[in-house]
Motif scaffolding. Structure first.
Motif, short mmCIF file in Angstrom:
data_model
loop_
_atom_site.label_atom_id
_atom_site.label_comp_id
_atom_site.label_asym_id
_atom_site.label_seq_id
_atom_site.Cartn_x
_atom_site.Cartn_y
_atom_site.Cartn_z
N MET A 1 67.46 -3.26 29.75
CA MET A 1 68.16 -2.89 30.98
C MET A 1 67.31 -1.91 31.79
N PHE A 2 67.18 -2.20 33.06
CA PHE A 2 66.37 -1.35 33.92
C PHE A 2 67.22 -0.23 34.52
N GLN A 3 66.59 0.91 34.69
CA GLN A 3 67.17 2.01 35.42
C GLN A 3 66.22 2.35 36.56
N TYR A 4 66.62 3.29 37.40
CA TYR A 4 65.76 3.65 38.53
C TYR A 4 65.95 5.11 38.90
N SER A 5 64.97 5.62 39.58
CA SER A 5 65.03 6.94 40.19
C SER A 5 64.48 6.81 41.59
N LEU A 6 65.21 7.30 42.59
CA LEU A 6 64.78 7.15 43.97
C LEU A 6 63.62 8.09 44.28
N GLY A 7 62.65 7.57 45.02
CA GLY A 7 61.56 8.40 45.50
C GLY A 7 61.98 9.15 46.75
N ARG A 8 61.17 10.12 47.13
CA ARG A 8 61.44 10.87 48.34
C ARG A 8 61.01 10.07 49.57
N ASN A 9 61.52 10.47 50.72
CA ASN A 9 61.08 9.94 52.01
C ASN A 9 61.34 8.44 52.18
N ASN A 10 62.36 7.91 51.47
CA ASN A 10 62.68 6.48 51.54
C ASN A 10 61.49 5.61 51.18
N ALA A 11 60.59 6.15 50.33
CA ALA A 11 59.37 5.42 50.01
C ALA A 11 59.63 4.24 49.10
N GLN B 1 63.55 -15.59 31.23
CA GLN B 1 63.05 -15.35 32.58
C GLN B 1 64.21 -15.05 33.54
N GLN B 2 65.27 -15.85 33.43
CA GLN B 2 66.43 -15.63 34.29
C GLN B 2 67.07 -14.27 34.04
N ALA B 3 67.13 -13.85 32.78
CA ALA B 3 67.75 -12.57 32.44
C ALA B 3 66.98 -11.41 33.06
N VAL B 4 65.66 -11.47 33.03
CA VAL B 4 64.85 -10.41 33.63
C VAL B 4 65.09 -10.33 35.13
N VAL B 5 65.12 -11.47 35.79
CA VAL B 5 65.33 -11.47 37.24
C VAL B 5 66.72 -10.94 37.57
N TYR B 6 67.75 -11.39 36.85
CA TYR B 6 69.10 -10.89 37.10
C TYR B 6 69.17 -9.38 36.90
N SER B 7 68.49 -8.88 35.88
CA SER B 7 68.52 -7.45 35.61
C SER B 7 67.84 -6.66 36.73
N LEU B 8 66.71 -7.15 37.20
CA LEU B 8 66.04 -6.49 38.32
C LEU B 8 66.90 -6.54 39.58
N GLU B 9 67.53 -7.67 39.84
CA GLU B 9 68.38 -7.80 41.03
C GLU B 9 69.57 -6.86 40.94
N SER B 10 70.17 -6.73 39.77
CA SER B 10 71.29 -5.82 39.59
C SER B 10 70.87 -4.38 39.86
N MET B 11 69.73 -3.99 39.32
CA MET B 11 69.21 -2.65 39.55
C MET B 11 68.98 -2.41 41.04
N LEU B 12 68.39 -3.40 41.72
CA LEU B 12 68.08 -3.25 43.14
C LEU B 12 69.35 -3.13 43.99
N GLU B 13 70.36 -3.88 43.66
CA GLU B 13 71.62 -3.78 44.41
C GLU B 13 72.17 -2.35 44.36
N ASP B 14 72.14 -1.76 43.17
CA ASP B 14 72.62 -0.38 43.03
C ASP B 14 71.70 0.59 43.76
N ALA B 15 70.39 0.40 43.63
CA ALA B 15 69.43 1.32 44.25
C ALA B 15 69.50 1.26 45.77
N ILE B 16 69.68 0.07 46.33
CA ILE B 16 69.77 -0.08 47.78
C ILE B 16 71.00 0.66 48.31
N ARG B 17 72.14 0.50 47.64
CA ARG B 17 73.35 1.22 48.06
C ARG B 17 73.15 2.73 47.97
#
Length: 215
Positions: free
Chosen positions: A1-11, A106-122
């Protein structure tokens, strides 16, 4: 499962995973690159630039995180990615799987990245999140010039922007990878939308090095 941390300056963000998660991502990226017609030649080299960062993160050459929860065992590792590059690479992974018999892994990795991105974008873009999500979902990696030179040049332009410009213009930057973008903009030249970008300015970044992103 991927997690994320936002960078500064909307980078962009730091993509975080344990060793097994990153190892699996690295493997799937190479499988997709080998099988997909969207990642041939120079396009494949650009695509696998993402895998290069994953490998160095696994080796501890990027960022290291201590376990945050009791159930976590061992450290996690992360690597920084600017927004347009990450969104474009994940879109290419998704589009590529239409061209070969993809596996569940392969599908699981892509779904996991997409899920992480949806949360990070919000998390990152708040009221602009829907615009960013819509532009991301409408990317067309099947277009021959999508990865190079278009996405490469858009990443260079993005790195040169201020925090405010990144927050405002990221949707338009993604939309500008559409081959019809310039013609569509020209048809609206008398009353252009406020958040559109000049194709000539974007074209000037083709072949340019990415400026320092100011994390």
């Amino acid at each position: 499962m991927f997690q994320y941390s936002l960078g500064r300056n909307n980078a962009g963000l730091v993509v975080i995973g344990d060793t097994l998660t990153l190892r699996d991502l690295y493997r799937r990226l190479h499988e997709i690159a080998e099988a997909s017609p969207l990642t041939r030649g120079a396009k494949g080299e650009f695509f696998l630039g993402f895998a290069y960062e994953v490998r160095h993160a696994m080796q501890g050459d990027r960022e290291r995180f201590k376990p945050q929860e009791a159930q976590e065992v061992g450290p996690a590792f992360g690597f920084r990615v600017v927004w347009p590059f990450l969104l474009g690479i994940v879109a290419t992974m998704r589009a590529s799987m239409a061209f070969f018999p993809s596996t569940s892994g392969q599908q699981a990795v892509v779904y996991s990245l997409e899920s992480m991105l949806e949360d990070a974008i919000r998390d990152a873009f708040k009221t602009r999140a829907d615009a960013v999500q819509n532009a991301w979902r409408q990317l067309r990696p099947e277009h021959d010039a999508f990865l190079t030179p278009l996405l490469d040049a858009r990443c260079a332009a993005f790195c040169s922007w201020t925090k405010q410009q990144r927050g405002t213009y990221l949707p338009a930057l993604l939309e500008s990878t559409d081959p019809m973008y310039g013609k569509w903009l020209y048809s609206h030249k008398d009353q252009p939308p406020a958040a559109l970008l000049d194709p000539k300015e974007l074209e000037s970044w083709v072949g340019a090095d990415w400026p320092s992103v100011r994390w």
